[in-house]
Design a protein around this motif. Structure first.
Motif, PDB file in Angstrom:
ATOM      1  N   ARG A  42      25.673-125.277   6.046  1.00  9.90           N
ATOM      2  CA  ARG A  42      26.875-124.508   6.716  1.00  9.90           C
ATOM      3  C   ARG A  42      26.781-123.072   6.943  1.00  9.90           C
ATOM      4  O   ARG A  42      26.320-122.236   6.316  1.00  9.90           O
ATOM      5  N   THR A  76      28.263-121.105  16.972  1.00 10.83           N
ATOM      6  CA  THR A  76      29.597-121.285  16.181  1.00 10.83           C
ATOM      7  C   THR A  76      30.670-120.379  16.668  1.00 10.83           C
ATOM      8  O   THR A  76      30.672-119.059  16.795  1.00 10.83           O
ATOM      9  N   ASP A  78      35.419-120.094  17.171  1.00 12.25           N
ATOM     10  CA  ASP A  78      36.480-120.328  16.641  1.00 12.25           C
ATOM     11  C   ASP A  78      37.006-121.183  18.230  1.00 12.25           C
ATOM     12  O   ASP A  78      37.375-120.681  19.227  1.00 12.25           O
ATOM     13  N   LYS A  99      29.068-125.225  18.540  1.00 18.69           N
ATOM     14  CA  LYS A  99      30.201-125.626  17.594  1.00 18.69           C
ATOM     15  C   LYS A  99      31.474-125.144  17.632  1.00 18.69           C
ATOM     16  O   LYS A  99      31.314-123.888  17.440  1.00 18.69           O
ATOM     17  N   VAL A 101      34.843-124.502  15.931  1.00 20.61           N
ATOM     18  CA  VAL A 101      35.459-124.857  14.662  1.00 20.61           C
ATOM     19  C   VAL A 101      37.098-124.651  14.657  1.00 20.61           C
ATOM     20  O   VAL A 101      37.504-123.926  15.773  1.00 20.61           O
ATOM     21  N   ASN A 102      37.744-125.213  14.089  1.00 22.10           N
ATOM     22  CA  ASN A 102      39.417-125.214  14.079  1.00 22.10           C
ATOM     23  C   ASN A 102      39.979-125.457  15.350  1.00 22.10           C
ATOM     24  O   ASN A 102      40.837-124.887  16.009  1.00 22.10           O
ATOM     25  N   PRO A 129      35.628-134.538  15.775  1.00 23.88           N
ATOM     26  CA  PRO A 129      35.803-133.844  14.320  1.00 23.88           C
ATOM     27  C   PRO A 129      35.542-135.406  13.362  1.00 23.88           C
ATOM     28  O   PRO A 129      35.135-134.996  12.164  1.00 23.88           O
ATOM     29  N   GLY A 149      39.667-130.330  13.918  1.00 20.13           N
ATOM     30  CA  GLY A 149      38.527-130.200  13.229  1.00 20.13           C
ATOM     31  C   GLY A 149      37.216-129.401  13.838  1.00 20.13           C
ATOM     32  O   GLY A 149      37.480-128.661  14.865  1.00 20.13           O
ATOM     33  N   GLU A 150      36.036-129.534  13.505  1.00 19.71           N
ATOM     34  CA  GLU A 150      35.067-129.087  14.085  1.00 19.71           C
ATOM     35  C   GLU A 150      34.120-130.003  15.453  1.00 19.71           C
ATOM     36  O   GLU A 150      34.158-131.274  14.950  1.00 19.71           O
ATOM     37  N   TRP A 152      31.653-130.425  18.582  1.00 22.65           N
ATOM     38  CA  TRP A 152      30.446-129.870  19.186  1.00 22.65           C
ATOM     39  C   TRP A 152      30.179-130.400  20.527  1.00 22.65           C
ATOM     40  O   TRP A 152      30.397-131.578  20.888  1.00 22.65           O
TER      41      TRP A 152
END
Length: 174
Positions: A42, A76, A78, A99, A101-102, A129, A149-150, A152
């Motif tokens: 991570r 990565t 947000d 990626k 995230v959130n 996610p 969620g995450e 990709w």
């Protein structure tokens, strides 16, 4: 004759016990080790090492983290707001994993733009996610996302097409 039978019976019993021990070893083969969960790395942007040249924080977008490993660029970001990233492939086997995230919206829309007309690039896959994957897609994607969620977006060359596989491009995500 009786003495030889008394001698042969214990030998047979001992040999059976050795075979049982060997079969126990076969059941405890290295496949047991493979069943252990593999640790997933991570990226923690708060505890990121400062001297690591492969991981870089963007000075403008503090929440963006960029990592390069063997022709794979991992960014990565947000996903609470729309964003644009500019990137470049320098090798014909480069790949970008974006990626997000959130991510908490019900739909994602993304578009790859290039200045080159013959740039061979597309969204190869999307990882949702919940772990499900879908693809391939073209340079534009609109996809319903069932859970937050995450998420990709995996970008790379189209193996079914011709064209240049190196150059600059931008990805807009809404």
């Amino acid at each position: 004759m009786k003495k030889s039978i008394l001698f042969i019976i214990p030998l047979m019993i001992l040999s059976c016990k050795k075979e049982a021990a060997v079969s126990d070893m076969a059941q405890k083969d290295s496949s047991v080790v493979n069943e252990l969960p593999t640790p997933q790395s991570r990226l923690d942007s708060v505890n990121m090492p400062e001297g690591d040249s492969l991981i870089k924080k963007d000075s403008v977008n503090k929440e963006l983290v960029r990592e390069e490993k063997d022709k794979v660029i991992i960014i990565t970001k947000d996903g609470s707001d729309p964003f644009k990233i500019d990137e470049e492939f320098t090798d014909k086997h480069d790949k970008l994993i974006l990626k997000i995230v959130n991510f908490n919206k019900s739909k994602i829309a993304a578009k790859i733009t290039t200045k080159q007309q013959d740039f061979n690039i597309r969204f190869n896959q999307i990882k949702l996610p919940d772990g499900k994957m879908d693809g391939p897609f073209m340079r534009e994607i609109t996809y319903n996302v069932p859970t937050s969620g995450e998420l990709w977006l995996i970008i790379g060359k189209n193996n079914m097409a011709d064209g240049k596989t190196t150059g600059s491009f931008s990805v807009n995500v809404e």
